[in-house]
Design an enzyme around this catalytic site. Sequence first.
Site, mmCIF file in Angstrom:
data_model
loop_
_atom_site.group_PDB
_atom_site.id
_atom_site.type_symbol
_atom_site.label_atom_id
_atom_site.label_comp_id
_atom_site.label_asym_id
_atom_site.label_seq_id
_atom_site.Cartn_x
_atom_site.Cartn_y
_atom_site.Cartn_z
ATOM 1 N N TYR A 36 44.479 39.316 57.339
ATOM 2 C CA TYR A 36 45.266 39.444 58.707
ATOM 3 C C TYR A 36 44.632 40.390 59.590
ATOM 4 C CZ TYR A 36 49.634 37.086 57.935
ATOM 5 O OH TYR A 36 50.640 36.049 57.563
ATOM 6 N N LYS B 138 44.467 35.544 43.640
ATOM 7 C CA LYS B 138 43.547 34.483 43.338
ATOM 8 C C LYS B 138 42.171 35.119 42.863
ATOM 9 C CE LYS B 138 42.582 30.229 43.897
ATOM 10 N NZ LYS B 138 43.181 29.114 43.300
ATOM 11 N N ASP C 249 48.385 29.720 43.158
ATOM 12 C CA ASP C 249 48.676 28.412 43.071
ATOM 13 C C ASP C 249 49.762 28.313 41.999
ATOM 14 O OD1 ASP C 249 46.662 29.172 41.410
ATOM 15 O OD2 ASP C 249 45.587 27.359 41.844
ATOM 16 N N ASP D 52 53.319 36.299 52.638
ATOM 17 C CA ASP D 52 53.857 35.572 53.908
ATOM 18 C C ASP D 52 54.313 33.746 53.427
ATOM 19 O OD1 ASP D 52 54.491 34.772 56.597
ATOM 20 O OD2 ASP D 52 52.496 33.685 56.604
ATOM 21 N N ASP E 230 58.410 32.271 52.470
ATOM 22 C CA ASP E 230 59.268 31.150 53.217
ATOM 23 C C ASP E 230 59.557 30.017 51.948
ATOM 24 O OD1 ASP E 230 58.434 32.229 55.650
ATOM 25 O OD2 ASP E 230 57.967 30.261 56.471
HETATM 26 C C1 IPM Z 1 56.350 36.819 59.108
HETATM 27 C C2 IPM Z 1 55.600 36.193 60.129
HETATM 28 C C3 IPM Z 1 54.397 36.979 60.671
HETATM 29 C C4 IPM Z 1 53.431 37.287 59.452
HETATM 30 C C5 IPM Z 1 53.822 36.441 61.724
HETATM 31 C C6 IPM Z 1 54.788 35.978 62.825
HETATM 32 C C7 IPM Z 1 52.716 37.447 62.408
HETATM 33 O O1 IPM Z 1 55.079 34.863 59.720
HETATM 34 O O2 IPM Z 1 56.763 38.131 59.289
HETATM 35 O O3 IPM Z 1 56.634 36.419 58.011
HETATM 36 O O4 IPM Z 1 52.568 36.225 59.340
HETATM 37 O O5 IPM Z 1 53.455 38.399 58.742
HETATM 38 MN MN MN Z 2 56.067 34.166 57.613
#
Ligand code: IPM
Ligand code: MN
Length: 351
Positions: free
Chosen positions: A135, A185, A217, A241, A245
Amino acid sequence: MKIAVLPGDGIGPDITREAVRVIEALGLGIEMTWAPVGGAAYKAHGHPLPAETLAIARDSDAILFGAVGDPDCDALDRHLRPEQAILGLRKALTLFANLRPARVFAGLESHSALRPEIAGAIDLVIVRELNGDVYFGEKGFRTNAMGEREGYDVMSYATSEVQRIAHIAFRAAQGRGRRVCSVDKANVLETSQLWRDTVIAVAREYPDVALEHMYVDNAAMQLVKNPGHFDVVLTGNLFGDILSDQASMCVGSIGLLASASLGERQTAWGTFGLYEPIHGSAPDIAGKGVANPMATILSAAMLLRHSLGLADAAERIERAVAHALGDGVLSRDLGGNAGTAEIGDAVLARL
Ligand code: IPM
Ligand code: MN
Ligand code: NAD
């Protein structure tokens, strides 16, 4: 007690409004200062993180953040894009430790994307590093030897960056199931080899915590196969990240997962931090009044607990959310039809 409220873009203002109503209903006398971030701030002030917004955030005990991201801004130079607001806050305020808890609410097992008997066992926290990795490395575009345009982003972690996040994970594990799964990884990346070596060294200070390592993975696979296996998942910025999700759908919806981003600065009552749902500005449903505000409401609960030392108030909010879900107050992302404000009302009624 002073908090900065940064609603942002898309569904950000709607979900933040509900979280603020919940905080206000508790009558804690918290002073709130609102400020623009993201595409909204770019459109009004020419920058996604105006200096004044950063100053307000810095001057607070905690930050409640909605979401940033606006398709209108996707072609801007990267430093002007809405996402730079959240990346900039995390970096400028040294909020390097992102806690993303995921657990299934009683009665909601059948809303998971997994089979209920698998989902029912989920109770984990992802400890995601937030100030380093690919990042924040050097990035850009260049022309390669073939005359072709290429993009590049450098991935790196310094030992001290891994040490400080590893300590956070081990301490978190001591307050939970005493198990850390470090995800990397290392079979391919030197960044990950350094990560793994460093985590092993830090682990020696925590003989009461069991440490295992997993390639990312396989971790993605195990998170779906047997999420109950995980207690604390320690990982870097990019992998965290993605896995968070994924974890949200194991729970049932991305509209349910809260987060805290912490550093070392202390407030009079706890640790200074930024609190936000793990999801984004959801442009596809923005303005429709259907976004689920629960992740933001639960983020407000984390704010009260970690930054303001108000554990009882935090638990009251968490119980009210669980209670509303148990009563079938479900937004569209969970297969119901309750709107954003209706969910706020339902949580308030159960506080
Ligand atoms: C999160 C988001 C952010 C990240 C983006 C918007 C920069 O996806 O907070 O999970 O990748 O950290
Ligand atoms: Mn995110
Ligand atoms: P997203 O999380 O915004 O949305 C993904 C999907 O989940 C969409 O279908 C959306 O409608 C749904 N969703 C998300 N939150 C929801 C909620 N509370 N209730 C109901 N449904 C919800 O991810 P995306 O679409 O990839 O990104 C949209 C924008 O948000 C992009 O600009 C991205 O950069 C940004 N983003 C910001 C943050 C942040 O502010 N921390 C986090 C992730 C993405």
